[in-house]
Design a protein around this motif. Structure first.
Motif, PDB file in Angstrom:
ATOM      1  N   HIS A  50      27.904 -23.559 127.488  1.00 39.42           N
ATOM      2  CA  HIS A  50      27.242 -24.763 126.979  1.00 39.42           C
ATOM      3  C   HIS A  50      27.419 -24.848 125.465  1.00 39.42           C
ATOM      4  O   HIS A  50      27.503 -23.837 124.775  1.00 39.42           O
ATOM      5  CB  HIS A  50      25.734 -24.743 127.255  1.00 39.42           C
TER       6      HIS A  50
ATOM      7  N   GLY B 181      26.025 -27.770 122.184  1.00 41.65           N
ATOM      8  CA  GLY B 181      25.375 -29.044 121.911  1.00 41.65           C
ATOM      9  C   GLY B 181      24.921 -29.134 120.479  1.00 41.65           C
ATOM     10  O   GLY B 181      24.617 -28.128 119.840  1.00 41.65           O
TER      11      GLY B 181
ATOM     12  N   ASP C 195      26.655 -33.113 124.112  1.00 45.72           N
ATOM     13  CA  ASP C 195      26.493 -31.878 124.858  1.00 45.72           C
ATOM     14  C   ASP C 195      27.708 -31.643 125.725  1.00 45.72           C
ATOM     15  O   ASP C 195      28.239 -32.584 126.335  1.00 45.72           O
ATOM     16  CB  ASP C 195      25.250 -31.935 125.740  1.00 45.72           C
TER      17      ASP C 195
ATOM     18  N   PRO D 298      18.980 -32.410 125.793  1.00 43.84           N
ATOM     19  CA  PRO D 298      20.246 -31.911 125.269  1.00 43.84           C
ATOM     20  C   PRO D 298      20.256 -30.388 125.238  1.00 43.84           C
ATOM     21  O   PRO D 298      19.199 -29.750 125.306  1.00 43.84           O
ATOM     22  CB  PRO D 298      20.300 -32.491 123.848  1.00 43.84           C
ATOM     23  N   VAL D 299      21.439 -29.818 125.127  1.00 41.29           N
ATOM     24  CA  VAL D 299      21.526 -28.360 125.004  1.00 41.29           C
ATOM     25  C   VAL D 299      20.768 -27.912 123.760  1.00 41.29           C
ATOM     26  O   VAL D 299      20.006 -26.944 123.797  1.00 41.29           O
ATOM     27  CB  VAL D 299      22.998 -27.913 124.943  1.00 41.29           C
TER      28      VAL D 299
ATOM     29  N   THR E  71      22.797 -37.074 120.659  1.00 40.95           N
ATOM     30  CA  THR E  71      23.382 -35.748 120.752  1.00 40.95           C
ATOM     31  C   THR E  71      24.681 -35.782 121.542  1.00 40.95           C
ATOM     32  O   THR E  71      24.923 -36.695 122.330  1.00 40.95           O
ATOM     33  CB  THR E  71      22.418 -34.751 121.447  1.00 40.95           C
TER      34      THR E  71
END
Length: 457
Positions: free
Chosen positions: A252, A254, A229, A164-165, A227
């Motif tokens: 981005h 997340g 993202d 995930p980010v 998560t």
């Protein structure tokens, strides 16, 4: 052999390229996906299982690092009266089955990926998660390498693993580095020669990109089990063959908010009133909500530790003495004694899935109390997930603000995005923008697989 490896919060999957197409490898007799769970008859036995199954060349170094755990594992095996080769650690659906058979006796962890970036982990907790992830990777690698998974039996040596980010909403880059370190070490101990990482929403977007015949600005929204993202990416024929895509990734965002959080929120809203939440004490004060939250907060280490403690049991027993509806709190006590929190959240997950195709679902909670059922409607579900769905909206806005552009298309993927309630939230934010729905479970794996060929070939 190079693979894409989606070590997901809800499910795991592995992909390879065959004849220029992505093929997901079977990880069980009936599925390409393995549920992200592990159950051990005793937590000390996890290190023993890792040591037994890891490559021989790595055993000496691991045994030195885990000497105390392996000693305790031998004692645990004797205390449990287990045969030397009797299986004591289970992964995937086998783990779920073992937990449902013996919820109060063993050690069960659901979505271990959700914990990897947790702040404040002690050294022994980090070591435990290293072993959990290693055990799962060993199992997955062995299944993927079997003749059932490949046309010809062969070793998997390199993998691009999705991440995930942000692994956690707090902790920042330190949390991300901790999580990546755990994953990298586990992969090494499982026998991978080398691994690389790729943001999961970017991986999901790459699979979509393979179908484009013109360049587009794409907002990828990946709502997974642990998560959510979001990434704003330049995609299309002008970009698809580049090995360095850093200039194409415009923004981005997340956070650790996903399907697990929806399940927990639904558990609280739909089930806990049947266990005493919202009731009052004889003095007129409401029953404290903390024990109910701790019961179902399965992605919070401290909450789970608190709920399973003797102090928590005594607190609930004291509440029963002074409650107007003590019979309801007796049900919460049973959940505490029998460690049924995971099972309650699993029931909520099953309701969530069923509500994808129904307006109302009846949840069977007879494992808490005979003949106990809970009616859950779409309206109740939407009300329950209002907070986590608002966070998903905020992540979409954040990614677009960072990118400073308007997307041509929104690409939605991730198992949680199957929920109509979540899809409707996403669609309502930008009604003028076309939405493309990808393979909810396979998009990330496919993108990771395509990227593995570029990174390692």
């Amino acid at each position: 052999m190079f693979v894409g490896f989606d070590y997901g919060s809800a499910n795991c999957a592995v992909g390879v390229m065959q004849n220029s197409e992505v093929k997901l490898l079977p990880l069980t007799e009936s599925s390409h996906y393995l549920t992200s769970t592990l159950y051990a008859l005793d937590r000390e036995l996890i290190a023993e299982a890792v040591h037994q199954q890891m490559p021989d060349s790595l055993k000496a170094e691991y045994a030195k690092a885990r000497a105390s755990q392996l000693t305790r594992a031998r004692s645990a095996r004797r205390e449990l009266d287990l045969e030397p080769n009797e299986q004591a650690v289970f992964v995937g659906e086998q783990a779920v089955k073992a937990y449902l058979d013996m919820p109060e006796e063993g050690f069960y962890v659901r979505s271990p990926k959700s914990f990897l970036g947790a702040t404040g982990l002690r050294a022994d907790q980090v070591a435990l998660f290293e072993d959990i992830v290693t055990m799962m990777m060993l199992h997955i690698k062995q299944e993927a390498e079997s003749t059932r998974g490949l046309n010809a039996k062969g070793a998997i040596t390199h993998a691009v693993i999705g991440r995930p980010v942000n692994f956690q909403g707090i902790g920042g880059e330190e949390s991300n580095l901790q999580a990546e370190s755990i994953l990298r070490l586990a992969a090494k101990r499982a026998g991978f020669v080398d691994v690389d990482f790729l943001f999961e929403p970017l991986a999901a977007g790459m699979d979509y990109e393979a179908s484009l015949d013109e360049d587009k600005l794409v907002l990828v929204v990946d709502v997974g089990g642990g998560t959510t993202d979001c990434s704003v990416v330049k995609m299309g024929p002008s970009h698809v063959d580049a090995k360095d895509r850093s200039q194409d990734f415009l923004g981005h965002s997340g956070q650790r908010i996903g399907g697990n959080d929806l399940d927990i929120a639904l558990s609280m809203k739909a089930f806990m009133l049947h266990l005493g939440l919202g009731c009052h004490m004889v003095n007129g004060l409401p029953v404290p909500s903390k024990p109910f939250w701790n019961a179902v907060a399965v992605n919070d280490i401290s909450a789970q530790r608190d709920f399973s403690s003797l102090n928590s049991r005594k607190t609930i027993e004291e509440l029963i003495k002074d409650a107007k509806r003590p019979e309801l709190l007796q049900r919460l006590l049973k959940v505490q004694k029998d460690q049924l929190g995971y099972r309650i959240v699993r029931s909520a997950e099953q309701v969530k899935i069923s509500l994808s195709d129904a307006d109302s679902v009846t949840a069977n909670l007879d494992y808490v109390c005979p003949n106990l059922h809970a009616e859950v409607s779409q309206a109740l579900f939407k009300e329950a997930i209002e907070l986590p769905s608002a966070k998903i909206e905020a992540l979409m806005k954040q990614a677009l603000e960072i990118a400073g552009v308007k997307p041509d298309v929104i690409y939605v993927t991730g198992g949680t995005a199957r929920s109509p309630a979540i899809y409707d939230k996403i669609a309502a934010m930008y009604p003028e923008t076309p939405i493309v729905v990808g393979d909810h479970f396979g998009s990330v794996t496919a993108g990771l697989t395509r990227w593995a060929q570029k990174v390692f070939a």
